[in-house]
Scaffold this motif. Structure first.
Motif, PDB file in Angstrom:
ATOM      1  N   LEU A   3       8.449 -13.057 -13.418  1.00 11.16           N
ATOM      2  CA  LEU A   3       8.442 -12.035 -14.374  1.00 11.16           C
ATOM      3  C   LEU A   3       7.550 -11.979 -15.315  1.00 11.16           C
ATOM      4  N   ASN A   4       7.265 -13.252 -15.856  1.00 12.66           N
ATOM      5  CA  ASN A   4       6.102 -13.434 -17.000  1.00 12.66           C
ATOM      6  C   ASN A   4       4.802 -12.861 -16.586  1.00 12.66           C
ATOM      7  N   ARG A   5       4.581 -13.194 -15.240  1.00 14.06           N
ATOM      8  CA  ARG A   5       3.155 -12.980 -14.669  1.00 14.06           C
ATOM      9  C   ARG A   5       3.154 -11.659 -14.302  1.00 14.06           C
ATOM     10  N   THR A   6       4.050 -10.926 -13.841  1.00 12.33           N
ATOM     11  CA  THR A   6       4.120  -9.541 -13.945  1.00 12.33           C
ATOM     12  C   THR A   6       3.950  -8.794 -14.867  1.00 12.33           C
ATOM     13  N   HIS A   7       4.335  -9.201 -15.962  1.00  8.83           N
ATOM     14  CA  HIS A   7       4.092  -8.556 -17.206  1.00  8.83           C
ATOM     15  C   HIS A   7       2.880  -8.800 -17.651  1.00  8.83           C
ATOM     16  N   LEU A   8       2.061  -9.979 -17.502  1.00  4.91           N
ATOM     17  CA  LEU A   8       0.817 -10.157 -17.926  1.00  4.91           C
ATOM     18  C   LEU A   8      -0.293  -9.789 -16.826  1.00  4.91           C
ATOM     19  N   ALA A   9       0.164  -8.876 -15.932  1.00  2.22           N
ATOM     20  CA  ALA A   9      -1.059  -8.384 -15.171  1.00  2.22           C
ATOM     21  C   ALA A   9      -1.680  -7.249 -15.693  1.00  2.22           C
ATOM     22  N   ASN A  10      -3.004  -7.153 -15.311  1.00  2.00           N
ATOM     23  CA  ASN A  10      -3.641  -6.222 -16.124  1.00  2.00           C
ATOM     24  C   ASN A  10      -4.720  -5.451 -15.048  1.00  2.00           C
ATOM     25  N   GLU A  11      -5.310  -4.788 -15.699  1.00  2.00           N
ATOM     26  CA  GLU A  11      -6.094  -3.669 -14.887  1.00  2.00           C
ATOM     27  C   GLU A  11      -7.073  -3.973 -13.863  1.00  2.00           C
ATOM     28  N   ASP A  12      -7.510  -5.419 -14.042  1.00  2.00           N
ATOM     29  CA  ASP A  12      -8.049  -5.911 -12.938  1.00  2.00           C
ATOM     30  C   ASP A  12      -7.435  -6.499 -11.900  1.00  2.00           C
ATOM     31  N   ASP A  13      -6.245  -6.795 -12.133  1.00  6.91           N
ATOM     32  CA  ASP A  13      -5.407  -7.168 -10.971  1.00  6.91           C
ATOM     33  C   ASP A  13      -5.133  -6.220 -10.080  1.00  6.91           C
ATOM     34  N   GLY A  14      -4.766  -4.745 -10.609  1.00  2.00           N
ATOM     35  CA  GLY A  14      -4.581  -3.704  -9.598  1.00  2.00           C
ATOM     36  C   GLY A  14      -5.690  -3.092  -9.122  1.00  2.00           C
ATOM     37  N   PHE A  15      -7.051  -3.430  -9.784  1.00  6.31           N
ATOM     38  CA  PHE A  15      -8.409  -2.933  -9.246  1.00  6.31           C
ATOM     39  C   PHE A  15      -8.444  -3.747  -7.969  1.00  6.31           C
ATOM     40  N   GLN A  16      -8.554  -5.246  -8.272  1.00  9.02           N
ATOM     41  CA  GLN A  16      -8.714  -6.107  -7.066  1.00  9.02           C
ATOM     42  C   GLN A  16      -7.951  -5.591  -5.846  1.00  9.02           C
ATOM     43  N   VAL A  17      -6.727  -5.268  -6.196  1.00  9.43           N
ATOM     44  CA  VAL A  17      -5.694  -5.204  -4.639  1.00  9.43           C
ATOM     45  C   VAL A  17      -6.290  -3.893  -4.073  1.00  9.43           C
ATOM     46  N   TYR A  18      -6.549  -2.944  -4.761  1.00 10.08           N
ATOM     47  CA  TYR A  18      -6.983  -1.594  -4.163  1.00 10.08           C
ATOM     48  C   TYR A  18      -8.340  -1.664  -3.584  1.00 10.08           C
ATOM     49  N   MET A  19      -9.307  -2.284  -4.259  1.00  3.86           N
ATOM     50  CA  MET A  19     -10.648  -2.240  -3.737  1.00  3.86           C
ATOM     51  C   MET A  19     -10.660  -3.185  -2.524  1.00  3.86           C
ATOM     52  N   ASN A  20     -10.003  -4.169  -2.521  1.00  6.71           N
ATOM     53  CA  ASN A  20      -9.790  -4.986  -1.165  1.00  6.71           C
ATOM     54  C   ASN A  20      -9.192  -4.198  -0.149  1.00  6.71           C
ATOM     55  N   SER A  21      -8.262  -3.320  -0.430  1.00  6.41           N
ATOM     56  CA  SER A  21      -7.785  -2.264   0.701  1.00  6.41           C
ATOM     57  C   SER A  21      -9.040  -1.299   1.172  1.00  6.41           C
ATOM     58  N   VAL A  22      -9.675  -1.053   0.258  1.00  8.12           N
ATOM     59  CA  VAL A  22     -10.915  -0.038   0.436  1.00  8.12           C
ATOM     60  C   VAL A  22     -11.565  -0.800   1.513  1.00  8.12           C
ATOM     61  N   THR A  23     -12.224  -1.998   1.175  1.00 10.22           N
ATOM     62  CA  THR A  23     -13.165  -2.755   1.961  1.00 10.22           C
ATOM     63  C   THR A  23     -12.509  -3.202   3.389  1.00 10.22           C
ATOM     64  N   HIS A  24     -11.258  -3.761   3.334  1.00  8.53           N
ATOM     65  CA  HIS A  24     -10.993  -3.836   4.530  1.00  8.53           C
ATOM     66  C   HIS A  24     -10.606  -2.848   5.407  1.00  8.53           C
ATOM     67  N   ALA A  25     -10.611  -1.668   5.044  1.00 10.41           N
ATOM     68  CA  ALA A  25     -10.620  -0.379   6.037  1.00 10.41           C
ATOM     69  C   ALA A  25     -11.833  -0.440   6.615  1.00 10.41           C
ATOM     70  N   PHE A  26     -13.013  -1.052   6.246  1.00 15.55           N
ATOM     71  CA  PHE A  26     -14.209  -1.168   7.221  1.00 15.55           C
ATOM     72  C   PHE A  26     -14.127  -2.331   8.298  1.00 15.55           C
ATOM     73  N   ASP A  27     -13.675  -3.498   7.613  1.00 15.85           N
ATOM     74  CA  ASP A  27     -13.415  -4.788   8.458  1.00 15.85           C
ATOM     75  C   ASP A  27     -12.848  -5.989   7.715  1.00 15.85           C
ATOM     76  N   PRO A  28     -12.124  -6.868   8.259  1.00 22.50           N
ATOM     77  CA  PRO A  28     -11.575  -7.834   7.396  1.00 22.50           C
ATOM     78  C   PRO A  28     -12.238  -8.742   6.755  1.00 22.50           C
ATOM     79  N   HIS A  29     -13.658  -8.888   7.082  1.00 23.28           N
ATOM     80  CA  HIS A  29     -14.633  -9.746   6.421  1.00 23.28           C
ATOM     81  C   HIS A  29     -15.439  -9.299   5.242  1.00 23.28           C
TER      82      HIS A  29
END
Length: 739
Positions: free
Chosen positions: A208-234
């Protein structure tokens, strides 16, 4: 393009971090209040710039040209949703219905630099995670004390395709069962209930602590890797922090335990072990194991379930000579039972990854033939030494050439090149190594995104003649990848030797790293093809003679990765095959099959595979304590019966029980070293590195009889001897008819 060729060719996919350099552990953070609302995050202008830069590189330079349209937007949406909640455990059906409006708009947002949609989804996830953790904390301890472990309740372990829950009450029931399962696992590990409640409360508060400490970089990292992995997993996006970890991974200054990790749901999963690294030597941590806790020396183990990957990495890293204790769920544990292992951190030295040789003896009638074995753990080279012009710089090719000459002086009849678990390395070394066995000819073709095909190596860079022209067998498994596949594919295409073992990984793409405003982009820009024109991508190299394997291809290998590029073909390169083994394969396979039908080790392997297949097919787990205990006993008895059947057939002493794998501390890794490493190559698909479990049969005597020889290696020797015999006489009419 030359820069691309200097990169190490790796098998690791998705966001993976190496555990080498020393970093301080995460600091203690304040306890978050139950039901405290998660503070929504928003994107920054720097992230907008970075997303536009990434998109420009992806559309313009990725190997597989894609158009930014609704189809790609939909693919990104599905990958993003899966990365956030792949087990359908957090979002409600109403959330998914609300998100659906974003499915065809993510492409527009990327063009305009508007990240509102992905951040709205990410913030909703953090809200749902907060709700779930608050629910668990409210169950502890009073409500949990009323849990009945005598009912026939079951917990589903396969939730990827289940319907989204319609209400919070449905999710409450799921998470109640998950909590019940966690309590049951700890009970079966002989922990007292009060200690269990305290441990789980601490775990959920930490999450719960770590959820509350999540920042904008965490959200951006998850999303951008979804964008990149739409091209290929590597293809992947690395934030500045993960760029640091990637650079450590690519260097040869390795200090720590030598493992590559990635996040899978709420767990930290082992992707790969560095050859000759501390974890590899210890023989206790295996590919696909999940890390649930980390401790320093004799200190208390910290529960890391639900932690961010970089935080887990920080805990595992440490100075040379210090001990890290890991609580893990073994990859072959069907009931999520954990055990604790010790690993002494150390530096991975280049010479310890060097090729090694040995000689095995194969009976042939009234004679015994000596077969040389060269074990190559990785395709390594001392780049700095080469650049400085050192005459004695280390490389795979130089070491193998020396070993081949030594084996020739020892009058071996043939040579086995053992590439099991070799995940790749320097492309130049794969080319140069092949040149030791093939007299001038192309080894691999590289096709770039613009359609240009480069044939390597260039003829002018090849030395005339070969170092060894005798019989060769190449032994592979599912973790043989990239540079290993280039070498094995060339040996097979030229008919220079026979390929034996397991189908290889299938990683046939080339990546380069590009700088961004905020982090880096690892981008797939080329694809490998064999001289025959077949791609090594997705399919890998299929051996001429297949050995049974404990690897689950649904989980391990390129074909198991989302959006992996497809297998295809291009025009063959100009090469001339040395020999065609096709005429002999039916006879070789028949002889091999006849041997393994009565071979205790192969029978054992077959029985292990059947047992593991049966366990994998179980999609739920009982929450009845008595039934769970009985299942564990039944499983141990099955394993014991399989082991004793093998031991009886080989005239060995039978066991009355298997060594306990409870949560007791394992012996210090430095007491095992080479003996453990050699043992791990026995039986269970040998160098399969126990990815699907070392046989889990460890004898209860430390002074057991001398370590047995590698059964798969011996059978490879038998096949090579058969091939040598067939090569000395014409094919009979009966053999032709068997083709």
């Amino acid at each position: 393009m030359k820069k691309t060729r200097t990169l190490f060719v790796k098998t690791s996919a998705f966001l993976s971090l190496s555990l080498f350099a020393a970093f301080p552990a995460s600091a203690t953070i304040p306890v978050a209040e139950i039901d405290a609302p998660f503070q929504a995050r928003t994107f920054t202008q720097t992230q907008v710039t970075t997303s536009k830069q990434s998109l420009h590189q992806l559309l313009g330079r990725h190997y597989e040209k894609q158009r930014l349209n609704d189809d790609l937007s939909s693919k990104i949406y599905d990958l993003y949703l899966k990365s956030m909640d792949g087990t359908h455990s957090y979002f409600l059906a109403s959330d998914i219905e609300e998100f659906e409006k974003y499915r065809l708009k993510l492409d527009d947002g990327l063009i305009k630099g508007n990240l509102d949609a992905p951040f709205a989804m990410y913030n909703r996830l953090q809200q749902r995670v907060t709700e779930r953790l608050s629910f668990l904390l409210k169950q502890l301890p009073e409500k949990a004390k009323a849990y009945d472990f005598s009912t026939d309740e079951k917990l589903s372990l396969d939730r990827e395709n289940v319907e989204w829950s319609e209400s919070s009450e449905e999710l409450d029931d799921l998470w109640r069962k998950r909590l019940k399962n966690s309590i049951l696992n700890l009970r079966l590990a002989d922990k007292e209930d009060d200690d269990i409640y305290e441990l789980l409360s601490k775990r959920y508060h930490n999450q719960l602590n770590r959820t509350h400490l999540a920042n904008e970089d965490d959200g951006f990292q998850v999303y951008m890797n979804s964008v990149t992995h739409a091209f290929d997993p590597h293809t992947a996006y690395f934030s500045p922090r993960n760029t640091e970890n990637f650079n450590i991974n690519m260097s040869l200054s390795l200090q720590g335990i030598g493992a590559v990790l990635q996040t899978e749901d709420e767990h930290t999963k082992v992707v790969r072990l560095v050859p000759a690294g501390p974890a590899d030597k210890a023989g206790q941590l295996q590919t696909a194991d999940k890390i649930t806790g980390v401790g320093q020396g004799d200190e208390e183990i910290v529960d890391v379930i639900g932690w961010r990957l970089d935080e887990v990495v920080d805990l595992i890293r440490g100075a040379k000579g210090t001990t890290v204790r890991l609580e893990i769920i073994p990859s072959d544990a069907n009931d999520l039972k954990t055990k604790i292992i010790n690993i002494v951190r150390d530096e991975v030295k280049l010479e310890e990854q060097s090729a090694q040789k040995e000689i095995i003896e194969i009976p042939q009638g009234d004679k015994v033939l000596r077969i040389g074995v060269i074990d190559i753990p990785t395709f390594y080279i001392d780049f700095q030494g080469r650049q400085e012009g050192k005459k004695d710089f280390k490389s795979t090719t130089r070491d193998v050439e020396r070993l081949v000459n030594e084996l020739k002086e020892e009058n071996v009849e043939g040579i086995i090149v053992d590439l099991r678990n070799n995940g790749g390395g320097s492309l130049d070394e794969a080319l140069n190594l092949t040149d030791l066995f093939i007299d001038r000819g192309p080894v691999v073709q590289v096709r770039y995104s613009n359609g240009y095909v480069q044939v390597l190596p260039e003829h002018k860079n090849q030395k005339p003649g070969i170092v060894y022209d005798g019989p060769i067998a190449v032994l592979t498994n599912r973790l043989s990848a990239s540079a290993s596949e280039i070498f094995a594919g060339a040996i097979q295409d030229y008919g220079r030797g026979i390929i034996v073992g397991g189908q290889t990984f299938g990683k046939g793409t080339v990546q380069s790293v590009l700088p961004l405003e905020h982090g880096q982009l690892k981008l797939t820009q080329a694809k490998f093809y064999r001289v025959s024109g077949d791609s090594t991508q997705h399919q890998g190299v299929i051996p001429d003679i297949l050995f049974p394997s404990l690897f689950d291809k649904e989980k391990i290998g390129e074909s198991a990765l989302d959006e992996a590029l497809a297998w295809d073909t291009i025009r063959p390169a100009g090469y001339k095959s040395k020999r065609d083994f096709q005429q002999w394969l039916p006879v070789l396979r028949e002889s091999h099959q006849a041997r393994i039908e009565t071979n205790p080790d192969f029978i054992y392997l077959h029985n292990q595979k059947e047992l593991m297949t049966e366990l994998r097919q179980r999609t739920d787990i009982t929450l009845n304590e008595k039934q769970r205990k009985q299942e564990r006993e039944d499983n141990k008895k099955q394993r014991l019966d399989i082991e004793n059947k093998r031991r009886k057939a080989k005239g060995m002493e039978l066991l009355t029980e298997l060594k306990s794998d409870d949560n007791s501390e394992e012996k210090s890794s430095d007491k095992k070293k080479d003996a453990e490493k050699k043992e791990s190559k026995n039986l269970t698909d040998s160098k399969d590195s126990n990815t699907e479990g070392k046989s889990s049969v460890e004898v209860d005597k430390e002074t057991e009889e001398e370590k047995e020889p590698d059964a798969l290696l011996l059978e490879t020797g038998n096949i090579l001897v058969d091939l040598m015999s067939l090569g000395k006489k014409p094919v009979t009419e009966q053999q032709q008819a068997q083709k």
